[in-house]
Enzyme design. Structure first.
Site, PDB file in Angstrom:
ATOM      1  N   SER A  32       0.822  -1.200   0.000  1.00 25.97           N
ATOM      2  CA  SER A  32       0.000   0.000   0.000  1.00 25.97           C
ATOM      3  C   SER A  32       0.866   1.263   0.000  1.00 25.97           C
ATOM      4  O   SER A  32       1.627   1.499  -0.934  1.00 25.97           O
ATOM      5  CB  SER A  32      -0.946  -0.040   1.204  1.00 25.97           C
ATOM      6  OG  SER A  32      -1.930   0.950   1.115  1.00 25.97           O
ATOM      7  N   ASP A  48      -9.850  -4.545  -4.849  1.00 24.32           N
ATOM      8  CA  ASP A  48      -9.158  -3.381  -4.287  1.00 24.32           C
ATOM      9  C   ASP A  48      -9.445  -2.148  -5.136  1.00 24.32           C
ATOM     10  O   ASP A  48      -9.328  -2.189  -6.365  1.00 24.32           O
ATOM     11  CB  ASP A  48      -7.658  -3.665  -4.246  1.00 24.32           C
ATOM     12  CG  ASP A  48      -6.858  -2.593  -3.528  1.00 24.32           C
ATOM     13  OD1 ASP A  48      -7.465  -1.637  -3.002  1.00 24.32           O
ATOM     14  OD2 ASP A  48      -5.625  -2.720  -3.510  1.00 24.32           O
ATOM     15  N   HIS A  57      -7.913  -5.171  -0.629  1.00 22.38           N
ATOM     16  CA  HIS A  57      -6.663  -4.509  -0.255  1.00 22.38           C
ATOM     17  C   HIS A  57      -6.066  -5.121   1.018  1.00 22.38           C
ATOM     18  O   HIS A  57      -6.717  -5.183   2.054  1.00 22.38           O
ATOM     19  CB  HIS A  57      -6.941  -3.022  -0.020  1.00 22.38           C
ATOM     20  CG  HIS A  57      -5.729  -2.171   0.088  1.00 22.38           C
ATOM     21  ND1 HIS A  57      -4.952  -1.829  -1.006  1.00 22.38           N
ATOM     22  CD2 HIS A  57      -5.140  -1.584   1.157  1.00 22.38           C
ATOM     23  CE1 HIS A  57      -3.961  -1.053  -0.619  1.00 22.38           C
ATOM     24  NE2 HIS A  57      -4.050  -0.896   0.691  1.00 22.38           N
TER      25      HIS A  57
END
Length: 331
Positions: free
Chosen positions: A166, A268, A300
């Site tokens: 991320s 995601d 995610h």
């Protein structure tokens, strides 16, 4: 201080609150797990301080696999950057300790998990500056003369990979771009071989929605707020730090590594940005090898909450393989 009575100035729901009196409350990922000698995985870890001066303190957690067939063998090095939207978490939470510990065991690599400063107290570019300082500290061990024995004794500095999840993937990407920039100025280039960069569910964004982003308005609205929150000095969601393919962004051809692995998840909201980055890098003229994998049916960071599920295990094996590949030949 009783947060229930204080007045909130700004909030990212479920993540973080800033109160009008200035104090910050993080709502998740605040736990601390100590470093240890894990007899199950055969990985030993310890915490170190990379830099401590004035108001800057950069720490990290080091990992060393102890079940090695040849104790004199030099191992690849993973420089890892955790996620958390630039404002949450650390290498010392159970989530990232367990994950990196598992990666090190599976891949048989040495790892350093960097604790960069967080927004909003330390807005972007603090995370980039700290991570670059950590990479330079790692480089100081290239000739076995650095301050950390584990790196001097066990690392093959021609086999260094950056990786992150991320926002940590965003950090890894921006560091690789800076490596490429410094390599163009020979006297400032890194003295170690940056083999590859692994970007797992990377935090890339943009002002104009693409793909399926607009299909989840509430989630998109939250993501739209993230970059301005962590980077108030450059709040545009098309800033090249967060949108590598924005108009006027530096050419991806300067990326300072030879391999890139991008992992996206089907559900995601960042999925389409990962694919867009992969496609742009593929046609940029960059002299390296890029690959992408999409995990069906997942969202995610799914693997961080269940390291033992089949898809998480498959991803960890893929990453372990990536960290142990050779430098590709020049195209």
């Amino acid at each position: 201080m009783d947060s229930s009575k204080a007045e909130i100035a700004q909030e990212l729901p479920g993540m973080i609150r800033i109160y009008k009196d200035g104090h910050v409350e993080r709502l998740v990922e605040t736990d601390f797990v100590p470093a240890s000698n894990d007899t199950i995985t055969g990985v030993t870890s310890k915490d170190i301080t990379i830099l401590s001066k004035s108001n800057i303190s950069i720490s990290a957690r080091l990992y060393l696999p102890t079940k090695v067939a040849n104790p004199n063998q030099k191992l690849p090095l993973l420089v890892y950057f955790h996620g958390g939207a630039f404002c949450l978490s650390s290498p010392f939470t159970s989530k990232y300790y367990n994950y990196v510990n598992t990666l090190v065991s599976e891949a048989n690599v040495v790892a350093i998990s960097v604790n960069y400063r967080k927004a909003p107290e330390h807005p972007i570019p603090a995370a980039y500056e700290d991570s670059w300082a950590a990479l330079q500290w790692v480089e100081s061990h290239c000739n076995n003369g650095g301050p950390e024995a584990w790196l001097n004794e066990h690392v093959d500095f021609e086999r260094v990979c950056l990786a992150g999840e991320s926002s940590g993937a965003n950090v890894a990407y921006n560091l690789a771009m800076k490596v490429g920039e410094t390599q163009a100025q020979a006297q400032f280039g890194l003295k170690m071989g940056l083999l590859g960069v692994a970007l797992v569910h990377p935090f890339f964004w943009g002002s104009n929605p693409i793909g399926s982003e607009a299909q989840n308005p509430s989630r998109k609205a939250l993501v739209d707020r993230l970059w301005p929150f962590v980077c108030p000095a450059q709040p545009d969601n098309d800033d090249p730090w967060v949108n590598p393919v924005a108009e006027g962004a530096p050419s991806l051809a300067q990326l300072g590594c030879r391999r890139v692995f991008v992992c996206v998840a089907e559900k995601d909201i960042f999925r389409d940005r990962g694919w867009l980055f992969y496609e742009a890098l593929s046609r940029s003229g960059w002299m390296g090898v890029v690959e992408i994998e999409e995990i069906e049916g997942e969202d995610h960071g799914f693997h961080l909450s269940d390291l033992k599920c089949e898809k998480a295990r498959d991803l960890i094996k893929h990453l372990a393989d990536f960290f142990n590949r050779d430098m590709p030949p020049l195209i």
